[in-house]
Design a protein around this motif. Structure first.
Motif, short mmCIF file in Angstrom:
data_model
loop_
_atom_site.label_atom_id
_atom_site.label_comp_id
_atom_site.label_asym_id
_atom_site.label_seq_id
_atom_site.Cartn_x
_atom_site.Cartn_y
_atom_site.Cartn_z
N ASP A 404 -36.35 16.56 14.62
CA ASP A 404 -36.84 16.86 15.97
C ASP A 404 -36.11 15.95 16.97
OD1 ASP A 404 -39.95 14.93 15.71
OD2 ASP A 404 -37.89 14.51 15.10
N ALA A 405 -34.79 15.87 16.76
CA ALA A 405 -34.05 14.81 17.42
C ALA A 405 -33.53 15.19 18.79
CB ALA A 405 -32.87 14.43 16.54
N SER A 406 -33.49 14.19 19.64
CA SER A 406 -32.62 14.24 20.81
C SER A 406 -31.82 12.94 20.73
CB SER A 406 -33.44 14.28 22.09
OG SER A 406 -34.18 13.08 22.20
N SER A 407 -30.76 12.84 21.49
CA SER A 407 -29.83 11.71 21.27
C SER A 407 -30.48 10.35 21.50
CB SER A 407 -28.62 11.87 22.19
OG SER A 407 -29.05 12.00 23.52
N ASP A 408 -31.57 10.32 22.26
CA ASP A 408 -32.10 8.99 22.59
C ASP A 408 -33.20 8.51 21.64
OD1 ASP A 408 -33.84 10.90 23.38
OD2 ASP A 408 -33.88 10.36 25.51
N ASN A 409 -33.58 9.32 20.65
CA ASN A 409 -34.64 8.80 19.75
C ASN A 409 -34.19 8.74 18.30
OD1 ASN A 409 -34.64 11.45 19.01
ND2 ASN A 409 -36.86 11.76 19.18
N LEU A 410 -32.88 8.73 18.08
CA LEU A 410 -32.38 8.60 16.71
C LEU A 410 -32.37 7.12 16.32
CD1 LEU A 410 -29.32 11.01 16.35
CD2 LEU A 410 -31.65 11.35 15.55
N ILE A 411 -33.02 6.82 15.21
CA ILE A 411 -33.07 5.42 14.75
C ILE A 411 -32.45 5.39 13.36
CG2 ILE A 411 -34.62 3.53 14.10
CD1 ILE A 411 -36.65 5.10 16.09
#
Length: 562
Positions: A404-411
């Protein structure tokens, strides 16, 4: 305009490829169909040199990798003997070739005389074994010249200035830094050298029996040539070593004739005395010719000992990453290229460690693991890498919440290992994501109209499928994975035609409207996915690529070699 009929009936065109691990030959007839091919593998067929993968690694000097020059001479004799029963050398009207880029050969004083008076009753090996001021040729895998790179860059006003001038910043494998290292560490060798050849012009020199010029395309892989003027850059020559221009000789266009074949080959192998030797060039430029790459939106990916990504452009716009060379078959154009040192040998390492040393097992793992690999990202460097400049080492990460990714919440979190199937997918996806990320950053087409895959691993359908999914475009392959020797044979025909016409003619004159009837046509291997799920997958790969480039940047800041 000259057509295909301009190639003489019954004539043959012979192309060689002097690569890292082998010497290959491909013969084309006047219809541009392959009529013969042959190969000499250095490790297995010339075992007395004790090379591994065609090279020596110096255990006392980190990153110092080289090959024995004379091995290439012996390989040429062996290859011609193997070709003898397959083709009539008397029908060969032109010869050309490809050499691994950047590698250099040091002819000692007096060798020009030796070259011009070869005795056809004796072997080349016997007559040339004492012709070199050093028996070792530094090659493209070498990374021992970091100091020399910085010195040359500083002398011309920085890395970007050098790139604007020569098409590339200073790279450790490039010939200029290699020459500077020899001048500094073995001054007697440098002093005793009367001519420095690239692998390409070295082999051409043997065929013409005198020093052949370095061609303008391969010459751009030296950090010594002015990319716009296509002449040696006085500024860089002075920053590299004294009296260098005299040792390099003149530059020549890739399509020009180096001369007629030497009497040695007429007498010993029955070549026709009028057979032309067309300038040899580098392996990547020859692949560009062999793939008939002439549309700016197309990209080629060559999967060999090194992996390269290349395309064509009308103007030179060098940057701090990648390379710009003159296009070998289009005098006003350029080719752009990215190069990775960790190619097939690193894939083989993962295969041996994780897939029972079997490509079948490797491919079954690749097929059974899902695309995106559950967010597993791997960086695999068995050798010091060129792009990015990272040292030997393996780094593994798992990227969380990719679903359920967007570029700013990938860890991401670093892990010690993956299971074997994930490891296999991680090396393939990692290599392709890196290629896409760097290609886009370098200004190559995004997405490409199509990718033409070549090199040994291009016959692997599982790998091709990953390329299509990650780049989001169709992938084509050619009939023969060794496009460099095929390109050299095509360039032999092209050079012969230019010589016959008395001026440059476009290479497409040879095959226009008939490409599919030659050995040069490409076929669709994997189509681009058109379904909604394919588009979703591409979006996720784009996010994963951004994440990979971010991790890579941090690794370079922390442990980078530049």
């Amino acid at each position: 305009m000259a057509g295909r009929g301009s190639l003489p009936e019954g004539s043959l065109f012979l192309g060689f490829d002097s690569s890292t691990q082998s010497l290959k030959a491909t013969a084309l007839n006047n219809e541009l169909m392959i009529v013969a091919s042959e190969i000499v593998n250095f490790d297995s067929e010339l075992p007395h040199y004790k090379t591994e993968g065609g090279v020596y690694r110096d255990s006392t000097d980190d990153g110092h990798i080289f090959s024995p020059t004379i091995m290439w001479v012996e390989a040429l004799e062996l290859l011609l003997e193997k070709l003898k029963p397959k083709i009539s050398f008397s029908k060969v009207v032109a010869v050309s070739g490809s050499g691994q880029q950047h590698g250099s050969v040091y002819w000692k004083k007096g060798s020009k005389t030796v070259l011009s008076s070869l005795d056809s009753s004796k072997s080349l090996l016997l007559q040339l074994k004492d012709a070199f001021s050093t028996m070792n040729s530094p090659i493209w895998m070498d990374s021992s010249t970091t100091k020399q790179c910085r010195e040359i860059e500083n002398a011309v006003g920085g890395a970007l200035e050098l790139a604007k001038l020569t098409g590339s910043r200073a790279y450790e494998r490039f010939t200029g830094p290699q020459i500077r290292k020899i001048y500094q560490t073995e001054p007697n060798v440098y002093e005793d050298t009367e001519r420095i050849s690239l692998v390409s012009s070295f082999m051409a020199s043997i065929f013409v029996g005198s020093y052949a010029s370095i061609d303008e395309t391969d010459g751009a892989g030296m950090n010594l040539m002015d990319i716009n003027q296509r002449t040696w850059s006085k500024t860089v020559l002075e920053a590299t070593a004294p009296d260098l221009e005299a040792k390099l000789g003149n530059l020549a266009p890739a399509y020009s004739a180096a001369g007629q074949i030497a009497p040695y080959f007429v007498e010993r192998f029955q070549f026709d005395k009028n057979c032309l030797v067309i300038q040899w060039s580098g392996d990547n430029p020859n692949s560009l010719a062999g793939l008939t790459l002439n549309t700016p939106g197309d990209l080629a990916i060559s999967l060999g000992t090194s992996d390269t990504v290349f395309g064509i452009t009308a103007e030179a716009k060098p940057s701090l990453e990648g390379h710009v060379f003159p296009n070998p078959v289009e005098p006003d154009g350029y080719m752009v290229m990215l190069c990775y040192k960790n190619g097939s040998l690193t894939r083989e390492h993962v295969r041996n460690e994780c897939a029972e040393k079997s490509w079948d097992v490797f491919n079954s793992y690749l097929e059974k693991t899902p695309p995106l690999n559950g967010g597993k990202l791997g960086f695999y460097y068995k050798d010091h890498e060129i792009l990015p400049p990272l040292p030997v080492g393996f780094h593994r990460y798992i990227v969380e919440n990719l679903d359920d990714a967007s570029s700013d919440n990938l860890i991401e979190r670093e892990v010690a290992e993956f299971n074997p199937p994930s490891e296999v997918r991680a090396i393939i996806e990692g290599q392709m994501l890196s290629m896409r990320g760097h290609a886009e950053r370098f200004g190559m087409p995004n997405p490409p109209k199509r990718i033409i895959a070549t090199g040994g691993a291009s016959s692997n359908e599982s790998i091709l499928k990953s390329i299509a999914q990650i780049f989001g475009c169709p992938v084509f392959t050619v009939q023969r994975p060794d496009s460099a020797s095929l390109g050299a044979a095509l360039r032999a025909a092209h050079g012969w035609l230019c010589n016959a016409e008395g001026s440059f003619v476009p290479i497409s004159c040879l095959y226009e409207g008939n490409l599919e009837k030659t050995s040069l046509g490409s076929k669709l291997a994997v189509p681009a996915g058109e379904e909604e799920e394919d588009r979703e997958l591409l979006k996720k790969y784009t996010l994963l690529m951004s994440k990979r480039m971010e991790i890579e940047r941090r690794l370079v800041e922390k442990i980078g070699r530049a």
